[in-house]
Design a protein around this motif. Structure first.
Motif, PDB file in Angstrom:
ATOM      1  N   PHE A 169      -6.446   6.259  -1.715  1.00 52.98           N
ATOM      2  CA  PHE A 169      -5.350   5.902  -2.624  1.00 52.98           C
ATOM      3  C   PHE A 169      -5.245   4.395  -2.806  1.00 52.98           C
ATOM      4  N   ILE A 170      -5.495   3.635  -1.732  1.00 53.45           N
ATOM      5  CA  ILE A 170      -5.490   2.172  -1.832  1.00 53.45           C
ATOM      6  C   ILE A 170      -6.547   1.709  -2.818  1.00 53.45           C
ATOM      7  N   ASN A 171      -7.752   2.221  -2.648  1.00 49.48           N
ATOM      8  CA  ASN A 171      -8.879   1.751  -3.457  1.00 49.48           C
ATOM      9  C   ASN A 171      -8.840   2.271  -4.884  1.00 49.48           C
ATOM     10  N   LEU A 191       6.233   7.309 -11.074  1.00 46.54           N
ATOM     11  CA  LEU A 191       6.300   7.920  -9.749  1.00 46.54           C
ATOM     12  C   LEU A 191       7.650   7.643  -9.088  1.00 46.54           C
ATOM     13  N   SER A 192       8.175   6.442  -9.308  1.00 48.46           N
ATOM     14  CA  SER A 192       9.480   6.079  -8.734  1.00 48.46           C
ATOM     15  C   SER A 192      10.598   6.924  -9.335  1.00 48.46           C
ATOM     16  N   ASN A 229       1.524   2.549  -0.588  1.00 45.16           N
ATOM     17  CA  ASN A 229       2.881   3.109  -0.607  1.00 45.16           C
ATOM     18  C   ASN A 229       2.893   4.581  -0.994  1.00 45.16           C
ATOM     19  N   ILE A 230       2.165   4.927  -2.061  1.00 46.96           N
ATOM     20  CA  ILE A 230       2.204   6.313  -2.528  1.00 46.96           C
ATOM     21  C   ILE A 230       1.557   7.241  -1.513  1.00 46.96           C
ATOM     22  N   ALA A 231       0.518   6.765  -0.816  1.00 47.60           N
ATOM     23  CA  ALA A 231      -0.112   7.586   0.222  1.00 47.60           C
ATOM     24  C   ALA A 231       0.850   7.848   1.377  1.00 47.60           C
ATOM     25  N   GLU A 280       8.308  18.755   4.461  1.00 45.26           N
ATOM     26  CA  GLU A 280       8.014  20.044   3.841  1.00 45.26           C
ATOM     27  C   GLU A 280       6.565  19.999   3.358  1.00 45.26           C
ATOM     28  N   PRO A 281       5.670  20.786   3.983  1.00 42.15           N
ATOM     29  CA  PRO A 281       4.234  20.688   3.691  1.00 42.15           C
ATOM     30  C   PRO A 281       3.868  20.753   2.211  1.00 42.15           C
ATOM     31  N   SER A 282       4.576  21.563   1.422  1.00 46.26           N
ATOM     32  CA  SER A 282       4.242  21.692  -0.002  1.00 46.26           C
ATOM     33  C   SER A 282       4.529  20.421  -0.788  1.00 46.26           C
ATOM     34  N   ASN A 283       5.338  19.511  -0.204  1.00 43.55           N
ATOM     35  CA  ASN A 283       5.645  18.255  -0.890  1.00 43.55           C
ATOM     36  C   ASN A 283       4.387  17.423  -1.138  1.00 43.55           C
ATOM     37  N   LEU A 284       3.379  17.574  -0.279  1.00 41.67           N
ATOM     38  CA  LEU A 284       2.133  16.829  -0.489  1.00 41.67           C
ATOM     39  C   LEU A 284       1.555  17.148  -1.854  1.00 41.67           C
ATOM     40  N   TRP A 285       1.608  18.420  -2.240  1.00 41.07           N
ATOM     41  CA  TRP A 285       1.024  18.836  -3.519  1.00 41.07           C
ATOM     42  C   TRP A 285       1.859  18.361  -4.695  1.00 41.07           C
ATOM     43  N   ILE A 286       3.158  18.200  -4.463  1.00 40.03           N
ATOM     44  CA  ILE A 286       4.004  17.611  -5.519  1.00 40.03           C
ATOM     45  C   ILE A 286       3.523  16.207  -5.838  1.00 40.03           C
ATOM     46  N   TRP A 287       3.284  15.416  -4.785  1.00 40.73           N
ATOM     47  CA  TRP A 287       2.839  14.028  -4.999  1.00 40.73           C
ATOM     48  C   TRP A 287       1.417  13.971  -5.539  1.00 40.73           C
TER      49      TRP A 287
END
Length: 320
Positions: free
Chosen positions: A141-143, A162-163, A208-210, A220-227
């Protein structure tokens, strides 16, 4: 009122950095990777970083952010410093990668690691596997954010999106801080850019986003897929481009202009048009996340949308 102060701070810091960079001839020169045609001051990301960390400290002392997330995000300070010197002196790629790896490990340490990687039908909770995944996710994500930072307003508008999306979905104040830190800079960068954010801004935003994605996934594990869906316009382009270049047996460290946004500008689209269409796509991605409760169906729809968009771009400007 505080958030307005952050916006004003970012706005004027960017203005002074722009003028200082012009005075000291600290400008991004046009090269084979550039999508701009005029040497332009860079380093505007310093304003984003300063404003962001001031806002972050404010949230911490007012108990508006979890302690572990605060320290994990604060680690981004180190990558900002190294990226600042990279903007000035072009540091060794190995040194940059080493710092990114150390920052990724520190961020995960303060978060307490990445707990569960869910795929809907099954979960992976093995601490080693999940944290190896998180480690490489942070570095990628950084790169990729740095790779995608190439045209006026593109990265800035993505992270404003995203914010706003984060605030609407989760309601946390850190998203308002991030939005104000970027918005003050974006005034000077949107459409006809007067300054670029440089690595000091793009690498911090990618970090930051990572970290935010992993932290919310721990709740909440499913939140990863939201992002992942919300950020998909960037990671899909960067990842697919990397794979295609590897298939073409290109030297991956060599500069190129093959990202989707770059090919659209080569096809005659203005920076303004590309950025505005990216905002429209992001709104569609948000609506998918907001209205479709099954996150994996939402992810599949997201991929279908992005594949069709990429096929359209390939017809406008072929990937060679």
């Amino acid at each position: 009122m505080f958030y307005f102060i952050l916006f004003i701070l970012s706005f004027f810091l960017t203005y002074f950095i722009k003028n200082y960079a012009i005075k000291k001839s600290l400008v991004a020169q046009v090269n084979e990777r550039s999508s701009h045609t005029v040497p332009t001051p860079h380093g505007g990301g310093i304003a984003i970083a300063i404003t962001w960390f001031i806002g972050l400290v404010y949230l911490y002392f007012n108990s508006q952010i979890e302690t572990n997330l605060f320290y994990a995000l604060l680690v981004g300070f180190f990558i900002s410093i190294v990226s600042f010197f990279d903007d000035l002196y072009e540091l060794s790629p190995k040194l940059r990668l080493l710092v990114q790896a150390l920052v990724a490990m520190l961020g995960l340490y303060f978060l307490g690691g990445f707990e569960t990687l869910t795929f809907g039908l099954f979960d992976i909770s093995n601490f080693i596997i999940t944290n190896i995944f998180a480690f490489f996710m942070i570095i990628w994500f950084i790169n990729l954010t740095n790779f995608i930072d190439g045209i006026n307003g593109y990265v800035g508008s993505e992270f404003i999106f995203l914010s706003i999306a984060g605030f609407l979905l989760f309601g946390d104040s850190l998203f308002l801080v991030l939005a104000m830190a970027i918005l003050g800079f974006l005034y000077w960068n949107f459409n006809k850019a007067k300054i670029f954010m440089g690595d000091v801004g793009s690498t911090l935003l990618g970090y930051n986003i990572a970290i935010i994605s992993i932290s919310y996934a721990n709740n909440e594990p499913s939140n990863l897929w939201i992002w992942i869906i919300l950020f998909s316009l960037f990671w899909f382009d960067a990842t697919l481009t990397l794979i295609r270049r590897k298939i073409n047996k290109e030297k991956l460290s060599q500069a190129h202009k093959k990202h989707a946004y770059q090919r659209l500008t080569q096809a005659g689209w203005s920076h303004f048009k590309v950025t505005n269409y990216s905002i429209l796509i992001n709104i569609i991605l948000f609506l998918i996340v907001y209205f479709i409760s099954n996150i994996f169906i939402a992810f599949c729809l997201c991929l279908i949308l992005l594949v069709f968009i990429m096929k359209y771009i390939d017809k406008k400007k072929a990937f060679l």
